[in-house]
Design a protein around this motif. Structure first.
Motif, short mmCIF file in Angstrom:
data_model
loop_
_atom_site.label_atom_id
_atom_site.label_comp_id
_atom_site.label_asym_id
_atom_site.label_seq_id
_atom_site.Cartn_x
_atom_site.Cartn_y
_atom_site.Cartn_z
N ILE A 30 -1.71 -9.23 20.82
CA ILE A 30 -2.37 -9.66 20.14
C ILE A 30 -1.80 -11.38 20.46
CG2 ILE A 30 -0.60 -11.56 17.96
CD1 ILE A 30 0.11 -8.74 17.43
N HIS A 78 -0.22 -9.29 12.73
CA HIS A 78 -0.48 -8.75 13.86
C HIS A 78 -2.66 -9.07 13.75
CE1 HIS A 78 1.35 -3.82 13.05
NE2 HIS A 78 2.23 -5.53 13.70
N TRP A 79 -2.26 -10.87 14.15
CA TRP A 79 -3.81 -11.54 14.56
C TRP A 79 -4.32 -10.94 15.98
CZ3 TRP A 79 -7.03 -14.26 12.39
CH2 TRP A 79 -7.87 -15.13 12.74
N ILE A 80 -5.40 -9.82 15.89
CA ILE A 80 -6.00 -9.24 16.79
C ILE A 80 -7.27 -9.70 16.84
CG2 ILE A 80 -4.16 -7.44 16.82
CD1 ILE A 80 -6.36 -5.26 16.48
N ASN A 110 -8.76 -12.86 17.97
CA ASN A 110 -8.11 -13.75 18.77
C ASN A 110 -9.46 -14.34 19.39
OD1 ASN A 110 -5.72 -12.32 19.73
ND2 ASN A 110 -6.44 -10.71 20.64
#
Length: 511
Positions: A297, A308-310, A312
């Motif tokens: 993350i 859950h910022w994936i 990116n």
């Protein structure tokens, strides 16, 4: 009306076979004879006993004691398709890794079986005898050597022999082709019952189900969940070797955070600065370990308010807080899980500092109660007490609602800004021991050897009208990995600065 005219058509090729249409692999007898000849003797792989082997014996014995008389089937799992005919890099199922000591990308399609024996007549006095069923290295006069893209030496390198597998694991090894007969032996009414770890290998689950049906077993009396539960609960308390691996994972993860801080100037200049952060950390994980233990993350600015910022794919802007949540998974497959919320320019603004300090105070309160005899849920409660009090102090709770009101079961208004829990067990899985019973997990009593996270946070979304403008778009989480000791706890990730002034001076030292 006349009959339609028909013309001769070539035999239709099965759809499943069409993936080979691109292939130009030769099939002549001359080629086969030549490719399988004139090879020097294979060099020894030089494999020796794994450092985990003495510990896995104890783990298997504990599982044996819990489920006597059952034939226990623990698959490593198979390769997973990424797209069409390309696979993800293999990682064995965590229960298999825990009970065999095999890590990295070792032994796809292997199966560990604990065969029941008379009480105490098994391995080191256990109630079972362990056998690893694997596909060993094929001889060079076998077409698998050059033609099998899944197992062939030309394609995936030299595989270990059965003797190699035994040397590394200390477990008897047999060819995978023997598995079916071995599982079927004595299964049926009045005989052996089969239990399989579900979710690891669909083909093995189907085989077990077929054998049960052929033997006429009463399927209603079977419960694979008992085995899944047991293999999960075995990991609640880490042994000495596991703790050593956790320390290694943490150390490599801290190095990855240092690499990210050094890369922040480049991240600020790139239109996908979060990808600069992600690839910097992930590259370090691949160089110094097996991989990342979970998707990194790398959330800057408003993205830090998404838990859950994936993806990116955002920018890393001056003035933002970068929430970096990452863990290096070492070759034994143990992973760290650490989060820091870093000021992109090296210094927090007044509001960022205010939020950060509240989260840090909540984390410290959780550390204070994390000791033997306390309940796992007490760790979360301690953190929430601080979070609720701070939100009341700032005037963010609804009118007439106090921190005490919010903490009540029928309140919980403070959780608007932290909807996740404060802790989870950690080990071979980032969310380890997930199939453990509630009374041993959430309601469980803390014991020495347990390893889990402490990770409170506050997340103020950009469109959150319940908070002042200056708080919006800021997300802060602080996460450390904690070992319960005989008289308290140890912060395994303490070497990574946590206090505001320490974070700022640490970042300055790396630039």
């Amino acid at each position: 009306m006349s009959e339609p005219t028909t013309t001769s058509q070539p035999d239709e090729q099965e759809t499943a076979d069409r993936g080979a249409n691109r292939s130009h692999r030769p099939a002549s007898t001359a080629f086969k004879n030549f490719v399988m000849s004139q090879w020097a003797p294979r060099a020894e792989l030089g494999l020796t006993a794994s450092a985990a082997a003495p510990y896995t014996v104890v783990r298997r014995a504990a599982l044996s004691e819990r489920l006597p008389g059952m034939r226990l089937v623990i698959p490593a799992g198979s390769l997973k398709t990424r797209s069409n005919d390309t696979d993800y890099r293999f990682r064995p199922h965590s229960a298999f890794a825990h009970l065999t000591g095999l890590g990295t990308d070792q032994e796809p399609d292997a199966v560990l079986v604990l065969h029941p024996v008379e009480d105490g007549a098994g391995d080191d006095g256990a109630n079972h005898h362990a056998v690893l069923y694997v596909r060993p290295l094929a001889p060079r006069d076998n077409e698998e050597f050059y033609a099998d893209a899944r197992y062939g030496e030309f394609w995936v390198g030299a595989r270990p022999s059965l003797a190699d597998v035994e040397a590394v694991t200390g477990i008897e090894a047999r060819h995978i082709d023997d598995l079916g007969d071995a599982l079927a032996k004595d299964v049926g009414d009045g005989g052996v019952r089969l239990l399989v770890v579900t979710g690891a290998d669909d083909a093995i689950e189907s085989l077990v189900e077929e054998l049960r049906m052929e033997a006429g077993e009463d399927l209603d009396t079977l419960s694979d969940d008992a085995l899944v539960e047991a293999t999960s609960e075995l990991r609640l308390i880490k042994d000495e070797y596991e703790i050593e691996q956790m320390r290694e994972a943490v150390a490599r993860t801290i190095e990855g955070f240092e690499a990210v801080v050094r890369a922040l100037p480049a991240a600020k200049e790139h239109h996908r600065g979060e990808r600069v952060v992600e690839t910097t950390f992930d590259g370090h994980a691949r160089l110094e370990g097996n991989a990342v233990g979970y998707e990194t993350i790398a959330a800057s600015g408003e993205h830090a308010t998404t838990l859950h910022w994936i993806r990116n794919d955002g920018e890393v802007r001056s003035g933002d807080v970068l929430l970096l949540d990452g863990g290096v998974e070492v070759d034994t497959l143990y992973t760290a899980d650490i989060t820091r919320s870093l000021p992109v320019d090296g210094e927090y603004t007044d509001v960022q500092r205010k939020i950060y300090q509240a989260v840090l105070d909540a984390a410290d309160a959780a550390f204070a109660v994390a000791k033997p005899g306390a309940k796992f849920r007490d760790v979360h409660a301690a953190a929430m007490k601080v979070i609720a009090a701070r939100l009341e102090e700032w005037g963010f709770l609804p009118d007439g609602v106090t921190a005490a009101d919010a903490l009540a079961d029928d309140g919980q208004q403070h959780r608007r800004w932290m909807v996740h829990g404060t802790s989870h067990h950690l080990g071979l899985d980032v969310h380890d021991c997930a199939q453990a019973r509630r009374e041993l997990y959430l309601d469980g009593v803390l014991e020495p050897g347990m390893v889990f996270t402490i990770e409170p946070g506050l997340y103020f979304k950009a469109d959150d009208l319940a908070v002042p403008q200056e708080f919006r778009g800021i997300g802060v989480r602080i996460e450390d990995d904690v070992l319960i000791t005989a008289d308290g706890n140890e912060n395994l990730s303490a070497a990574l600065p946590r206090r505001v002034e320490d974070v700022e001076s640490w970042m300055a030292s790396l630039r």
